[in-house]
Design a protein around this motif. Structure first.
Motif, PDB file in Angstrom:
ATOM      1  N   GLU A 200       0.827  -1.204   0.000  1.00  0.00           N
ATOM      2  CA  GLU A 200       0.000   0.000   0.000  1.00  0.00           C
ATOM      3  C   GLU A 200       0.859   1.251   0.000  1.00  0.00           C
ATOM      4  O   GLU A 200       0.556   2.219  -0.709  1.00  0.00           O
ATOM      5  CB  GLU A 200      -0.926   0.004   1.224  1.00  0.00           C
ATOM      6  CG  GLU A 200      -2.013  -1.062   1.206  1.00  0.00           C
ATOM      7  CD  GLU A 200      -1.486  -2.431   1.586  1.00  0.00           C
ATOM      8  OE1 GLU A 200      -0.308  -2.516   2.025  1.00  0.00           O
ATOM      9  OE2 GLU A 200      -2.227  -3.420   1.420  1.00  0.00           O
ATOM     10  N   ASP A 201       1.936   1.242   0.774  1.00  0.00           N
ATOM     11  CA  ASP A 201       2.838   2.397   0.788  1.00  0.00           C
ATOM     12  C   ASP A 201       3.528   2.556  -0.559  1.00  0.00           C
ATOM     13  O   ASP A 201       3.688   3.681  -1.061  1.00  0.00           O
ATOM     14  CB  ASP A 201       3.891   2.230   1.890  1.00  0.00           C
ATOM     15  CG  ASP A 201       3.275   2.217   3.276  1.00  0.00           C
ATOM     16  OD1 ASP A 201       2.199   2.822   3.440  1.00  0.00           O
ATOM     17  OD2 ASP A 201       3.863   1.611   4.193  1.00  0.00           O
ATOM     18  N   ARG A 202       3.944   1.452  -1.161  1.00  0.00           N
ATOM     19  CA  ARG A 202       4.576   1.526  -2.480  1.00  0.00           C
ATOM     20  C   ARG A 202       3.623   2.114  -3.512  1.00  0.00           C
ATOM     21  O   ARG A 202       3.997   2.989  -4.307  1.00  0.00           O
ATOM     22  CB  ARG A 202       5.011   0.130  -2.933  1.00  0.00           C
ATOM     23  CG  ARG A 202       5.703   0.112  -4.287  1.00  0.00           C
ATOM     24  CD  ARG A 202       5.598  -1.231  -4.959  1.00  0.00           C
ATOM     25  NE  ARG A 202       4.208  -1.588  -5.238  1.00  0.00           N
ATOM     26  CZ  ARG A 202       3.840  -2.692  -5.862  1.00  0.00           C
ATOM     27  NH1 ARG A 202       4.752  -3.550  -6.275  1.00  0.00           N
ATOM     28  NH2 ARG A 202       2.558  -2.963  -6.077  1.00  0.00           N
ATOM     29  N   ASP A 203       2.360   1.650  -3.500  1.00  0.00           N
ATOM     30  CA  ASP A 203       1.383   2.140  -4.476  1.00  0.00           C
ATOM     31  C   ASP A 203       1.133   3.631  -4.308  1.00  0.00           C
ATOM     32  O   ASP A 203       1.016   4.372  -5.289  1.00  0.00           O
ATOM     33  CB  ASP A 203       0.070   1.369  -4.334  1.00  0.00           C
ATOM     34  CG  ASP A 203       0.197  -0.081  -4.782  1.00  0.00           C
ATOM     35  OD1 ASP A 203       1.174  -0.395  -5.495  1.00  0.00           O
ATOM     36  OD2 ASP A 203      -0.662  -0.898  -4.408  1.00  0.00           O
ATOM     37  N   ARG A 204       1.049   4.092  -3.059  1.00  0.00           N
ATOM     38  CA  ARG A 204       0.798   5.519  -2.835  1.00  0.00           C
ATOM     39  C   ARG A 204       1.980   6.373  -3.296  1.00  0.00           C
ATOM     40  O   ARG A 204       1.815   7.396  -3.953  1.00  0.00           O
ATOM     41  CB  ARG A 204       0.520   5.777  -1.351  1.00  0.00           C
ATOM     42  CG  ARG A 204      -0.780   5.162  -0.848  1.00  0.00           C
ATOM     43  CD  ARG A 204      -1.099   5.636   0.554  1.00  0.00           C
ATOM     44  NE  ARG A 204      -2.258   4.949   1.086  1.00  0.00           N
ATOM     45  CZ  ARG A 204      -2.222   3.958   1.963  1.00  0.00           C
ATOM     46  NH1 ARG A 204      -1.044   3.551   2.419  1.00  0.00           N
ATOM     47  NH2 ARG A 204      -3.323   3.389   2.392  1.00  0.00           N
ATOM     48  N   LEU A 205       3.177   5.942  -2.945  1.00  0.00           N
ATOM     49  CA  LEU A 205       4.364   6.724  -3.307  1.00  0.00           C
ATOM     50  C   LEU A 205       4.581   6.743  -4.817  1.00  0.00           C
ATOM     51  O   LEU A 205       4.844   7.791  -5.408  1.00  0.00           O
ATOM     52  CB  LEU A 205       5.593   6.150  -2.595  1.00  0.00           C
ATOM     53  CG  LEU A 205       5.596   6.294  -1.069  1.00  0.00           C
ATOM     54  CD1 LEU A 205       6.737   5.482  -0.458  1.00  0.00           C
ATOM     55  CD2 LEU A 205       5.719   7.748  -0.664  1.00  0.00           C
ATOM     56  N   LEU A 206       4.454   5.577  -5.454  1.00  0.00           N
ATOM     57  CA  LEU A 206       4.625   5.531  -6.898  1.00  0.00           C
ATOM     58  C   LEU A 206       3.492   6.252  -7.620  1.00  0.00           C
ATOM     59  O   LEU A 206       3.701   6.861  -8.672  1.00  0.00           O
ATOM     60  CB  LEU A 206       4.704   4.077  -7.378  1.00  0.00           C
ATOM     61  CG  LEU A 206       5.939   3.288  -6.941  1.00  0.00           C
ATOM     62  CD1 LEU A 206       5.895   1.873  -7.507  1.00  0.00           C
ATOM     63  CD2 LEU A 206       7.213   3.985  -7.386  1.00  0.00           C
ATOM     64  N   GLY A 207       2.282   6.202  -7.033  1.00  0.00           N
ATOM     65  CA  GLY A 207       1.165   6.931  -7.623  1.00  0.00           C
ATOM     66  C   GLY A 207       1.419   8.425  -7.645  1.00  0.00           C
ATOM     67  O   GLY A 207       1.118   9.110  -8.625  1.00  0.00           O
ATOM     68  N   ALA A 208       1.990   8.945  -6.561  1.00  0.00           N
ATOM     69  CA  ALA A 208       2.308  10.376  -6.516  1.00  0.00           C
ATOM     70  C   ALA A 208       3.402  10.728  -7.517  1.00  0.00           C
ATOM     71  O   ALA A 208       3.355  11.780  -8.165  1.00  0.00           O
ATOM     72  CB  ALA A 208       2.731  10.761  -5.098  1.00  0.00           C
ATOM     73  N   LEU A 209       4.392   9.839  -7.678  1.00  0.00           N
ATOM     74  CA  LEU A 209       5.476  10.115  -8.619  1.00  0.00           C
ATOM     75  C   LEU A 209       5.014  10.036 -10.069  1.00  0.00           C
ATOM     76  O   LEU A 209       5.582  10.702 -10.940  1.00  0.00           O
ATOM     77  CB  LEU A 209       6.621   9.115  -8.394  1.00  0.00           C
ATOM     78  CG  LEU A 209       7.410   9.268  -7.091  1.00  0.00           C
ATOM     79  CD1 LEU A 209       8.390   8.116  -6.936  1.00  0.00           C
ATOM     80  CD2 LEU A 209       8.153  10.587  -7.061  1.00  0.00           C
ATOM     81  N   ASP A 210       3.977   9.236 -10.329  1.00  0.00           N
ATOM     82  CA  ASP A 210       3.528   9.016 -11.704  1.00  0.00           C
ATOM     83  C   ASP A 210       2.576  10.090 -12.208  1.00  0.00           C
ATOM     84  O   ASP A 210       2.187  10.045 -13.382  1.00  0.00           O
ATOM     85  CB  ASP A 210       2.842   7.643 -11.826  1.00  0.00           C
ATOM     86  CG  ASP A 210       3.847   6.504 -11.806  1.00  0.00           C
ATOM     87  OD1 ASP A 210       5.039   6.777 -12.013  1.00  0.00           O
ATOM     88  OD2 ASP A 210       3.437   5.357 -11.570  1.00  0.00           O
TER      89      ASP A 210
END
Length: 439
Positions: free
Chosen positions: A196-206
């Motif tokens: 979940e943390d990975r998805d949120r962080l990568l979502g913000a970067l994308d």
């Protein structure tokens, strides 16, 4: 005839001391190279902001990695070659012709253990601290070797230029965003970062890499209001809708002329009703002359090629939550809200007014997944931790049509990108449900 021992011993021990000093310098160069290249610039910046001079100097000298590596390698090669030459001379004088082979074995062992593996292992375990400690001496060495390193850089770039490779000064092999994304993905694969943390962080970067047309609500699914309807019917539609903002059209549903907010409409019509009651008029005709457009706001249109990052900034700047997406010809394509963009970071956002919807992905006991055709590839990848490509299509149905090069019939099966796709349901020219499993 071998030299007298009295002549050998002073020369031998002086040479041995020189070799020891050179090995220490070699260890310093090797450890410094590893520390300065492995140290996190983010951590060094954090220490520098707290007043650590060594960290700031390490940041300064790593700005030009080519000059840094050139100086360190030049120093390291100089001391290693000099140490090997001294050892060969000493062992030859002491043991004759066999001293060359013996010097090679001894120096290989000493350099490998004490000048390479040991200092680099130390540097890699605490790179930021080691980089801060080595920064000042390395800074002096860079200044001393600067002319030679400059010549080496010129020769190196000239050779690369001959082979068609051009290096821009100060160029970065990886962008900062890519480095962060890579670190997050690596942390997840090693179990240090939750999914979940990975998805949120990568979502913000994308956000800067994705456009609004990838996540917008298609025009066929937009709920609109006909301006020609009586005000009472418009109010009834707004109260029954799950949305607080509704586009208003005239003649054609794609001819959007305004946006009404349910709260604004309710407040305005309540005032009209209250005025009618106070005037003792017939309340049934109170809304007959009410103009819905009087409380509507101007529609906000945005191009479909706008990045999500830019669109979010526009929402914040305009203090808006709602935009209509148009193509290059000005035709309505869809609708996007601030909530849609936030959901790309934090996942699905629901409240008590959102209708109950069935899950877009349903796992089966045999390893298959039942997937809605309109589900985006990105959401499917995030839900199941898959890696289906989303370059050519936004939805799962679109990916199947793109790969098949036809509109598949119900029951057809395809295999591509390491997955098996079976078309379960089709409505007109749309694929509505599929069954997918990894091969």
């Amino acid at each position: 005839m071998p030299p007298e021992p009295s002549l050998i011993e002073p020369v031998f021990w002086t040479g041995a001391l020189a070799i020891f000093v050179l090995l220490v310098l070699s260890a310093f160069f090797s450890g410094s190279e590893t520390a300065l290249t492995a140290a996190s610039r983010a951590k060094l910046r954090a220490k520098a902001d707290k007043g650590a001079r060594g960290a700031q100097r390490a940041l300064d000298i790593t700005e030009d990695n080519e000059r840094l590596i050139g100086s360190v390698l030049l120093g390291n090669n100089l001391v290693n070659i000099l140490a090997a030459s001294l050892a060969t001379s000493l062992f030859t004088r002491a043991f004759g012709d066999s001293g060359v082979a013996l010097a090679t074995l001894v120096m290989t062992f000493l350099v490998l253990i004490f000048a390479e593996v040991l200092p680099k292992t130390y540097a890699i375990t605490r790179p930021e601290a080691a980089a801060a400690q080595a920064a000042w001496p390395i800074h002096i060495i860079i200044l001393v070797f600067s002319p030679i390193v400059g010549l080496v850089r010129f020769i190196t770039r000239a050779i690369l230029y001959i082979f068609g490779l051009r290096i821009a000064p100060g160029s970065q092999m990886l962008a900062v965003r890519e480095e962060i994304a890579g670190a997050i993905s690596l942390g997840h694969s090693e179990g240090n970062v939750e999914k979940e943390d990975r998805d949120r962080l990568l979502g913000a970067l994308d956000l800067s890499e994705r456009n609004v047309d990838e996540i917008m609500l298609h025009r066929s699914q937009i709920e609109t209001v006909n301006i020609d309807l009586p005000a009472s019917q418009v109010l009834e539609q707004c109260l029954q809708s799950a949305h607080t903002r509704l586009p208003v059209y005239r003649d054609n549903p794609e001819n959007i002329i305004g946006i009404i907010h349910a709260k604004d409409l309710s407040r305005a019509m309540y005032d009209v009703q209250l005025s009618s009651i106070n005037a003792e008029n017939n309340s049934a005709n109170a809304f007959r002359d009410f103009d819905v457009m009087s409380i509507a706001t101007a529609p906000y249109f945005t191009p479909e090629t706008t990045s999500l990052d830019d669109q979010m900034r526009q929402f914040l700047r305009r203090r808006a939550h709602f935009a209509l997406v148009v193509d290059e010809y000005g035709s309505l394509q869809g609708l996007i809200t601030l909530e849609d963009i936030l959901e790309e970071i934090v996942g699905e956002i629901t409240d008590e007014f959102d209708p109950e919807e069935e899950a877009n992905v349903k796992p089966a006991e045999d390893g298959h997944y039942f997937v809605e055709g309109a589900m985006t590839i990105r959401d499917l990848n995030r839900a199941n931790d898959w890696a289906l490509p989303d370059d050519e299509a936004n939805t799962v149905a679109g990916l199947v049509i793109h790969e098949a090069r036809i509109i598949p019939a119900q029951g057809q099966v395809f295999s591509f990108h390491g997955y098996r796709f079976e078309v379960l349901e089709r409505a007109a020219n749309r694929i509505t449900k599929l069954k997918i499993r990894p091969l």
